[in-house]
Every structure is written in C-alpha cells, then in structure tokens.
Design an enzyme around this catalytic site. Sequence first.
Site, short mmCIF file in Angstrom:
data_model
loop_
_atom_site.label_atom_id
_atom_site.label_comp_id
_atom_site.label_asym_id
_atom_site.label_seq_id
_atom_site.Cartn_x
_atom_site.Cartn_y
_atom_site.Cartn_z
N SER A 50 0.85 -1.19 0.00
CA SER A 50 0.00 0.00 0.00
C SER A 50 0.88 1.23 0.00
O SER A 50 2.02 1.20 0.50
CB SER A 50 -0.90 0.01 1.24
OG SER A 50 -1.55 1.27 1.39
N TYR A 101 -1.82 -0.86 10.45
CA TYR A 101 -1.90 -1.07 9.01
C TYR A 101 -0.61 -0.59 8.32
O TYR A 101 -0.04 -1.30 7.48
CB TYR A 101 -3.10 -0.31 8.45
CG TYR A 101 -3.37 -0.55 6.98
CD1 TYR A 101 -4.00 -1.72 6.56
CD2 TYR A 101 -3.01 0.38 6.01
CE1 TYR A 101 -4.26 -1.95 5.22
CE2 TYR A 101 -3.26 0.15 4.67
CZ TYR A 101 -3.90 -1.01 4.28
OH TYR A 101 -4.15 -1.24 2.96
#
Length: 285
Positions: free
Chosen positions: A179, A192
């Site tokens: 990501s 995350y």
Amino acid sequence: MADNYLERRMEDMRNGRLQNYKTSNRPGSAPMKKGYLHIPFPPRRVLVTGGAHGIGLAIARAFLKADCKVAVFDRDMEAGEKLANEEGVRFYQVDVSDSEALQSAFDNLIKAWLDIDIIISNAGVGDFKPITECSIEDFKRVLDINLTPAFILAKLWATHRSSLPLPNPFGGRMVIVSSTRHLQSEISTEAYTASKGGLSSLTHALMMSLSEYGITVNSISPGWINVAEEPLRAEDLLHHPSRRVGEPEDIARVALFLAAPDNNFINGADIVVDGGATRRMIYPE
C-alpha cells in the site's frame, strides 16, 4: 549443433515458449486485431490470498481470463463457494492468520497441482483505531493477517521447491499487495502502516531468498482503490492527477504484467499504482 539446439530448447522451456499456445485460440479471447497489444500468457497455476473480494477478486478474475488455474484462500465461505461454482476457481476456506490452517491449505493445493507457479499475497485488513484504543492484540492481529502470511507462503513454497527432483522450468512469480501507506500515513493507522511497510521490505528480502528457485518477488502499492464502489465526489477525482479514483482492475493488470513469462528482470520492485497522488505536492491553503 545438437548442443546448441538443446540449449535453445531449455531456454524456451524456462521462458514458457514451449507451450502449445495461441492467444487467438484461447476461449473467450478477442481475435487478433491491428492496433491491439497481445501478450502470450501460457496457463499457470495461480494462488490468490484474499481472492473472494475487492482487489483479490479482480486479480483472480484476471488470471482466470488468461486461462490460468486459480486457487483462492479466503475466510468468506459464501463468497468463495460462489466464486468456485460460478467462475471455476479452486476455493479453500482459510483464515490466513492461522498459520496451521494456512499450511494445511497450501499442502492440499500442492497435492492437487503438484506445484504453484504464481502466488499473489493479497489478504489484508485495515482496522484503523486511535492509538489510545488500539490494543497490543489489535496491532498483532493486523500483522498476523497482512504481513506474516506472505512470509509463511514464501517459506512453504521454497521448502516445496527444494523437494522437487527437477526445477520448475518457469521459475515463479510472487506478487505482494502492499500500500502507499508504507510511504505516508494518516492518524490512527499504526498497525496497518506497519504491516504494509513490512511487506514492502519483505519483498526485497524474499527476492534474494527465492532467487535460487527462479522466483521473482515484487510488490504493488495501491493508493485509493474504490473497492466498496462508494459514491465519489468531484474533489475525490481531482485529488488524483489521473483525474479518477482507482479500481481493483487497475491492480489486477499490474499483477498480470509482473507475472508475464518474459518479465523476470523486474525483481524486488515496488510499483505504486495511485493515480499520481503520492507524488502530488500539496501546500496548505
């Protein structure tokens, strides 16, 4: 002459060119047309984790369309069985944070296919919480789902490849879905961001360890991908230099590109797919 011929045939085998394969004859494929780019993609055995939804589903469908055998590891039984019944994937209900269940599913897939050619490590969760509310268990859970399974699958794959009497002539491709959060963050994203940063670093570590098996390892870092098909505002589109928000298929196309037979010189790379958002300089108004 004979020696040269064998060397050429071995090179063809390594690059997948000995397959009896014609793009124009593949079921469901568009006929060859002027102005279209057609890339030979011999059928491969592809594993996609988290392949029942969102980006993983788009990736699974892209490989299915390329006439590959596709297996999906996902914890959503209903969505996985629907995908298996309607689109022909091999589905295994797996919680990837359970290392024993993950190994069992991997072993069962190897029994069915004998080997795997491509692994897409995509499964992941967000679970964004303020740092004062994110427990240690919450933090570890995100890493156990997002980060650790990529290492486990690579380890299992390498162990299996070590046991083979002959090397897989194709080698292999591992594609990890990271990501752009590994490059930039918002508040309340510690778990995350840590998991995605770990994946991006793990990519080049695995590149080295899997190189002896001919397996390349690359990662894709998506930006804003509209997996939930939410309504979008004009400012959401204009935030991106590409003037749109990403779709799961944008990531699937990059996964296909990285897995293509001739693309074994792309190795240890992280490809950002974000419409240019992370490169856009923003000044306070």
